[in-house]
Write an enzyme that holds these catalytic residues in place. Structure first.
Site, PDB file in Angstrom:
ATOM      1  N   ASN A 114      10.613 -18.635  23.734  1.00 29.41           N
ATOM      2  CA  ASN A 114      11.471 -18.152  24.823  1.00 29.41           C
ATOM      3  C   ASN A 114      12.952 -18.396  24.604  1.00 29.41           C
ATOM      4  O   ASN A 114      13.793 -17.684  25.141  1.00 29.41           O
ATOM      5  CB  ASN A 114      11.074 -18.850  26.135  1.00 29.41           C
ATOM      6  CG  ASN A 114       9.871 -18.191  26.766  1.00 29.41           C
ATOM      7  OD1 ASN A 114       9.447 -17.132  26.318  1.00 29.41           O
ATOM      8  ND2 ASN A 114       9.321 -18.811  27.793  1.00 29.41           N
ATOM      9  N   THR A 164       2.882   0.409  -6.618  1.00 28.08           N
ATOM     10  CA  THR A 164       2.369   0.887  -5.337  1.00 28.08           C
ATOM     11  C   THR A 164       2.013   2.361  -5.480  1.00 28.08           C
ATOM     12  O   THR A 164       2.833   3.147  -5.957  1.00 28.08           O
ATOM     13  CB  THR A 164       3.438   0.725  -4.241  1.00 28.08           C
ATOM     14  OG1 THR A 164       3.946  -0.605  -4.295  1.00 28.08           O
ATOM     15  CG2 THR A 164       2.847   0.985  -2.869  1.00 28.08           C
ATOM     16  N   LYS A 166       1.656   6.074  -4.660  1.00 23.83           N
ATOM     17  CA  LYS A 166       2.358   7.026  -3.800  1.00 23.83           C
ATOM     18  C   LYS A 166       1.730   8.409  -3.994  1.00 23.83           C
ATOM     19  O   LYS A 166       1.177   8.665  -5.051  1.00 23.83           O
ATOM     20  CB  LYS A 166       3.847   7.089  -4.170  1.00 23.83           C
ATOM     21  CG  LYS A 166       4.556   5.744  -4.238  1.00 23.83           C
ATOM     22  CD  LYS A 166       4.854   5.181  -2.873  1.00 23.83           C
ATOM     23  CE  LYS A 166       5.651   3.876  -2.983  1.00 23.83           C
ATOM     24  NZ  LYS A 166       5.918   3.264  -1.688  1.00 23.83           N
ATOM     25  N   LYS A 168       2.265   7.348  -0.192  1.00 25.45           N
ATOM     26  CA  LYS A 168       1.597   6.219   0.452  1.00 25.45           C
ATOM     27  C   LYS A 168       0.516   6.674   1.431  1.00 25.45           C
ATOM     28  O   LYS A 168      -0.462   5.961   1.643  1.00 25.45           O
ATOM     29  CB  LYS A 168       2.613   5.311   1.137  1.00 25.45           C
ATOM     30  CG  LYS A 168       3.498   5.984   2.167  1.00 25.45           C
ATOM     31  CD  LYS A 168       4.263   4.962   2.988  1.00 25.45           C
ATOM     32  CE  LYS A 168       5.421   4.341   2.242  1.00 25.45           C
ATOM     33  NZ  LYS A 168       6.205   3.445   3.110  1.00 25.45           N
ATOM     34  N   LYS A 192      -1.397  -1.211  -6.095  1.00 25.70           N
ATOM     35  CA  LYS A 192      -1.304  -1.741  -4.732  1.00 25.70           C
ATOM     36  C   LYS A 192      -1.508  -0.647  -3.696  1.00 25.70           C
ATOM     37  O   LYS A 192      -0.962   0.445  -3.821  1.00 25.70           O
ATOM     38  CB  LYS A 192       0.085  -2.375  -4.547  1.00 25.70           C
ATOM     39  CG  LYS A 192       0.432  -2.765  -3.123  1.00 25.70           C
ATOM     40  CD  LYS A 192       1.837  -3.351  -3.057  1.00 25.70           C
ATOM     41  CE  LYS A 192       2.257  -3.615  -1.636  1.00 25.70           C
ATOM     42  NZ  LYS A 192       2.509  -2.388  -0.861  1.00 25.70           N
ATOM     43  N   ASP A 194      -0.405   0.779  -0.250  1.00 25.21           N
ATOM     44  CA  ASP A 194       0.803   0.624   0.544  1.00 25.21           C
ATOM     45  C   ASP A 194       0.463  -0.132   1.822  1.00 25.21           C
ATOM     46  O   ASP A 194      -0.690  -0.140   2.266  1.00 25.21           O
ATOM     47  CB  ASP A 194       1.422   1.984   0.866  1.00 25.21           C
ATOM     48  CG  ASP A 194       2.931   1.884   0.944  1.00 25.21           C
ATOM     49  OD1 ASP A 194       3.421   1.451   2.004  1.00 25.21           O
ATOM     50  OD2 ASP A 194       3.615   2.192  -0.040  1.00 25.21           O
ATOM     51  N   HIS A 285       2.040  -8.610   2.080  1.00 25.95           N
ATOM     52  CA  HIS A 285       3.183  -7.729   2.290  1.00 25.95           C
ATOM     53  C   HIS A 285       3.909  -8.161   3.557  1.00 25.95           C
ATOM     54  O   HIS A 285       3.284  -8.625   4.499  1.00 25.95           O
ATOM     55  CB  HIS A 285       2.732  -6.264   2.414  1.00 25.95           C
ATOM     56  CG  HIS A 285       3.878  -5.307   2.297  1.00 25.95           C
ATOM     57  ND1 HIS A 285       4.705  -5.030   3.358  1.00 25.95           N
ATOM     58  CD2 HIS A 285       4.363  -4.595   1.250  1.00 25.95           C
ATOM     59  CE1 HIS A 285       5.646  -4.180   2.959  1.00 25.95           C
ATOM     60  NE2 HIS A 285       5.460  -3.904   1.686  1.00 25.95           N
ATOM     61  N   ARG A 286       5.247  -7.993   3.560  1.00 23.21           N
ATOM     62  CA  ARG A 286       6.046  -8.518   4.675  1.00 23.21           C
ATOM     63  C   ARG A 286       6.549  -7.417   5.613  1.00 23.21           C
ATOM     64  O   ARG A 286       7.618  -7.549   6.198  1.00 23.21           O
ATOM     65  CB  ARG A 286       7.212  -9.338   4.128  1.00 23.21           C
ATOM     66  CG  ARG A 286       8.158  -8.570   3.202  1.00 23.21           C
ATOM     67  CD  ARG A 286       9.326  -9.438   2.726  1.00 23.21           C
ATOM     68  NE  ARG A 286      10.267  -8.657   1.932  1.00 23.21           N
ATOM     69  CZ  ARG A 286      11.506  -9.040   1.644  1.00 23.21           C
ATOM     70  NH1 ARG A 286      11.941 -10.216   2.073  1.00 23.21           N
ATOM     71  NH2 ARG A 286      12.312  -8.288   0.921  1.00 23.21           N
ATOM     72  N   HIS A 318       6.073 -10.325  -1.027  1.00 27.95           N
ATOM     73  CA  HIS A 318       7.255  -9.530  -1.354  1.00 27.95           C
ATOM     74  C   HIS A 318       8.509 -10.326  -1.005  1.00 27.95           C
ATOM     75  O   HIS A 318       8.591 -10.924   0.052  1.00 27.95           O
ATOM     76  CB  HIS A 318       7.216  -8.208  -0.579  1.00 27.95           C
ATOM     77  CG  HIS A 318       6.164  -7.283  -1.093  1.00 27.95           C
ATOM     78  ND1 HIS A 318       6.451  -6.098  -1.712  1.00 27.95           N
ATOM     79  CD2 HIS A 318       4.813  -7.391  -1.114  1.00 27.95           C
ATOM     80  CE1 HIS A 318       5.324  -5.505  -2.087  1.00 27.95           C
ATOM     81  NE2 HIS A 318       4.315  -6.277  -1.723  1.00 27.95           N
ATOM     82  N   SER A 370       9.966  -5.630  -5.465  1.00 30.47           N
ATOM     83  CA  SER A 370       9.479  -4.269  -5.261  1.00 30.47           C
ATOM     84  C   SER A 370      10.494  -3.494  -4.436  1.00 30.47           C
ATOM     85  O   SER A 370      11.052  -4.028  -3.484  1.00 30.47           O
ATOM     86  CB  SER A 370       8.122  -4.323  -4.537  1.00 30.47           C
ATOM     87  OG  SER A 370       7.660  -3.029  -4.246  1.00 30.47           O
TER      88      SER A 370
END
Length: 468
Positions: A114, A164, A166, A168, A192, A194, A285-286, A318, A370
């Site tokens: 809070n 990665t 693609k 994706k 990877k 995505d 992954h972030r 990442h 990446s």
């Protein structure tokens, strides 16, 4: 007479304690505080300490039923931010008893709860945390860590290469598996999912897992190298997430993946425990991090999210590239890369590290570079990150004019050339372009890649920079 005096008291009377000697068991936090005009620095720092621990806006009679001195957070030091008007770093110490053991969720609910909506502050940012060793020991941490991962994969002495897949979204499972196979056959260690590939109408998770497993076994048989594909187990419920991880384990694949911020820390820790118990590596992954960490004055710095991930559990995360298309200043990035990999990190404000951190042998996390990187970046990436990193080229593999496998070959040749040159004592920062040009004479795939990406630059300054 009444046992307590009702009314509103200044926070600094109870929560600003400059004489306090911090304990080895305290969690220490560094907050960047931007107050409303007219609020003195001591009151701001004390307000942060109070609202993120035991305090509330008025005196309550139940304060007398506990020992506030034992449980309250304390603002023990305040320093102005150089170059900023009316902005301060407030250092707060929290007693360990405020937090549940082994719970990143509970730690963050207190420290970044809070208080971030508090009206007396215009903005608030958590810059760093010092996690005490006694609290670290209540966490499992990464399922396996750097050395165990290298032993599982039998890959040593160089960074690992990823890609990665693609586009994706939109590929069918069979076409997706074909793209995975081509990349792994060409020389990559990993491909990877995505972060937003979960289980959509165009490709359900079970179909994707099966075709990707077939692709990596076929590539392994052809190359003689162990291969992996980060199968994204992220799902709408924890139960579904674990179901997907169980299926991945039954297929015998080496690694799964999770989106730890959108999935949540409770789900992430649950999956990390499952992965250690069942021999799966865990790629993190972030996605969503920039919502939290990109603004300099409000939110939470990524180095805090990185520390939280090491506690919660993940073998890769990442961590920016320094040289690609996504945010990340060099000194800041190297600061939190050290926090992910090393066992002991000294305080170093020049790299944004506010506290000395001892991880007491908690396994390390491999940083993943990446986002907008290609073969011309290889020397810089090898120099910046060293061996314990995953260098992930999505467009930089799949965008090769001859296809995925030649794109993978180009990256592998460039990496091997950079590692060889470094081991011979050459300076990658100075001679990088020359090293790539030399290697491209012997690799038509690399020569074609060099030609395609020779003009590509992402020349934008980072938003989140170090203070002067």
């Amino acid at each position: 007479s009444v046992g307590f005096k009702a009314g509103v008291k200044d926070y600094k009377l109870n929560y600003y304690t400059p004489q306090y000697q911090t304990k080895d068991t305290d969690i220490l936090a560094a907050f960047r505080v931007t107050p409303q005009p007219g609020v003195p620095p001591e009151e701001r720092g004390a307000a942060v300490a109070a609202e993120s621990s035991t305090g509330t806006w008025t005196t309550v009679w139940t304060d007398g039923l506990t020992s506030l001195d034992r449980y309250k957070g304390r603002c023990y030091h305040i320093e102005p931010v150089v170059g900023e008007e009316d902005q301060y770093i407030a250092y707060v110490a929290y007693p360990l008893d405020l937090f549940e053991e082994g719970s990143v969720t509970n730690m963050f609910t207190s420290i970044v709860g809070n208080v971030f909506g508090f009206k007396a502050l215009r903005a608030l940012r958590l810059e760093d945390l010092r996690i005490p060793t006694s609290y670290i020991k209540t966490f499992q941490g990464p399922p396996h860590g750097i050395q165990v991962e290298r032993d599982k994969l039998n890959k040593y002495g160089r960074p690992l290469l990823g890609c990665t897949i693609k586009p994706k979204l939109g590929l069918s499972a069979k076409n997706y598996g074909r793209a995975v196979y081509e990349c792994l056959r060409g020389g990559l260690d990993f491909t990877k999912d995505d972060e937003n590939v979960n289980s959509q109408p165009f490709m359900r998770w079970r179909d994707r897992f099966l075709f990707c497993a077939e692709a990596l076994y076929k590539a392994q048989a052809e190359t003689g190298e162990i291969k992996g594909h980060y199968l994204n187990a992220t799902a709408g419920t924890c139960e579904e997430m674990i179901k997907r991880a169980v299926f991945a384990r039954e297929l015998g694949v080496p690694i799964v993946m999770h989106d730890y911020l959108t999935g949540g820390f409770t789900a992430n820790t649950t999956l990390a425990h499952y992965c250690r118990d069942n021999g799966l590596l865990l790629h993190i992954h972030r996605a969503m991090h920039a919502v939290i960490d990109r603004q300099k004055n409000h939110g939470m710095h990524f180095r805090v999210l990185a520390k939280a991930l090491r506690l919660s559990g993940g073998d890769h995360v990442h961590a920016g590239t320094v040289v690609g298309k996504l945010e990340g200043e060099r000194d800041i990035t190297l600061g939190f890369v050290d926090l992910l990999r090393d066992d002991f990190i000294e305080k170093d404000r020049s790299r944004g590290i506010y506290f000395t951190q001892d991880w007491v042998s908690l396994p390390g996390v491999i940083p993943v570079a990446s986002g907008g990187i290609h073969v011309w970046h290889m020397p810089a990436l090898t120099e910046i990150f060293g061996d314990d990193a995953v260098l992930q080229f999505g467009g930089g593999t799949l965008g090769h004019p001859w296809g995925n496998a030649p794109g993978a070959v180009a990256n592998r040749v460039a990496l091997e050339a950079c590692v060889k040159a470094r081991n011979e004592g050459r300076d990658l920062a100075v001679e990088g372009n020359e090293i790539i040009r030399e290697a491209s004479k012997w690799s038509p795939e690399l020569a074609a890649a060099c030609e395609v990406w020779k003009e590509i630059r992402f020349n934008f300054a980072a938003v989140d920079t170090l203070d002067p």
